[in-house]
Design a protein around this motif. Structure first.
Motif, PDB file in Angstrom:
ATOM      1  N   SER A  77     -38.586  16.487  33.113  1.00 44.27           N
ATOM      2  CA  SER A  77     -37.275  15.961  32.733  1.00 44.27           C
ATOM      3  C   SER A  77     -37.443  14.736  31.832  1.00 44.27           C
ATOM      4  N   LEU A  78     -36.450  14.506  31.011  1.00 47.35           N
ATOM      5  CA  LEU A  78     -36.458  13.339  30.135  1.00 47.35           C
ATOM      6  C   LEU A  78     -36.554  12.055  30.954  1.00 47.35           C
ATOM      7  N   GLU A  92     -34.293  11.663  18.646  1.00 49.21           N
ATOM      8  CA  GLU A  92     -33.083  11.471  19.453  1.00 49.21           C
ATOM      9  C   GLU A  92     -32.540  12.781  20.013  1.00 49.21           C
ATOM     10  N   ASP A  93     -32.743  13.870  19.305  1.00 49.11           N
ATOM     11  CA  ASP A  93     -32.213  15.172  19.737  1.00 49.11           C
ATOM     12  C   ASP A  93     -33.241  15.986  20.530  1.00 49.11           C
ATOM     13  N   ALA A  94     -34.152  15.317  21.218  1.00 49.58           N
ATOM     14  CA  ALA A  94     -35.251  15.997  21.908  1.00 49.58           C
ATOM     15  C   ALA A  94     -34.807  16.869  23.071  1.00 49.58           C
ATOM     16  N   GLY A  95     -33.658  16.616  23.615  1.00 50.41           N
ATOM     17  CA  GLY A  95     -33.204  17.421  24.750  1.00 50.41           C
ATOM     18  C   GLY A  95     -33.573  16.778  26.064  1.00 50.41           C
ATOM     19  N   ASP A  96     -33.294  17.494  27.160  1.00 52.63           N
ATOM     20  CA  ASP A  96     -33.515  16.913  28.482  1.00 52.63           C
ATOM     21  C   ASP A  96     -34.805  17.374  29.147  1.00 52.63           C
ATOM     22  N   ARG A  97     -35.584  18.222  28.488  1.00 54.63           N
ATOM     23  CA  ARG A  97     -36.896  18.651  28.987  1.00 54.63           C
ATOM     24  C   ARG A  97     -37.944  18.277  27.936  1.00 54.63           C
ATOM     25  N   ILE A  98     -38.993  17.610  28.370  1.00 52.80           N
ATOM     26  CA  ILE A  98     -40.017  17.109  27.462  1.00 52.80           C
ATOM     27  C   ILE A  98     -41.333  17.847  27.720  1.00 52.80           C
ATOM     28  N   ARG A  99     -41.939  18.333  26.668  1.00 58.25           N
ATOM     29  CA  ARG A  99     -43.221  19.043  26.752  1.00 58.25           C
ATOM     30  C   ARG A  99     -44.358  18.033  26.853  1.00 58.25           C
TER      31      ARG A  99
END
Length: 166
Positions: A77-78, A92-99
């Motif tokens: 999760s972010l 900024e538009d990375a979303g709520d899940r981070i790789r």
């Protein structure tokens, strides 16, 4: 047209970043230009590296490559990523899940780029030059065949044990 990043050199960048942190207590690079034939990373640093330090850095990176560590990805999760990682370069538009890309037990960090599946796929790593100006240390590097390494690495001990090359 978006530039294609070479998976082996991008994975080598991750290893170099971690090696800089471990050997010199340095943050990850703030700027990088990664290509198959040659690449560079810029670090905020307080001095140039001397030849012995560059050799040590190259040896560290090649040791991780030779270890043939698995390279994998997970998603978190972010909120969790903010707690565990520096996300200053995150769009900024990375979303709520981070790789998160993990290189064995050596390195893990947020990343959107392509990677090899194990460090052994990278091949040998060579620092071609470095420079220092106004608080920025630039390290240039490229892939090389094992027979073209000019700086001492752990590969020399591998060859000396009869692991190849006669």
């Amino acid at each position: 047209m978006k530039k294609q990043v070479d998976p082996s050199m991008h994975s080598a960048e991750h290893i170099l970043n971690q090696a800089m942190g471990r050997l010199f207590d340095c943050d990850r690079c703030f700027s990088a230009h990664i290509e198959r034939k040659k690449s560079k990373c810029d670090y905020r640093f307080n001095r140039p590296l001397i030849d012995e330090e560059l050799k040590s850095l190259e040896k560290e990176v090649n040791g991780v490559i030779e270890a043939n560590l698995p390279v994998s990805e997970t998603f978190i999760s972010l909120d969790s990523a903010h707690k565990a990682y520096n996300l200053s370069r995150l769009p900024e538009d990375a979303g709520d899940r981070i790789r998160i890309v993990t290189v064995g037990d050596y390195d893990h960090c947020p990343c959107i780029g392509p990677h090899v599946s194990s460090t052994g796929e990278i091949g040998a790593f060579q620092i071609t030059s470095s420079g220092y100006e106004d608080g920025v240390l630039r390290i240039r590097f490229k892939p090389v065949s094992y027979t073209h390494l000019t700086l001492p690495t752990t590969l020399n001990s591998w060859w000396g044990r009869g692991g190849g090359g006669g």
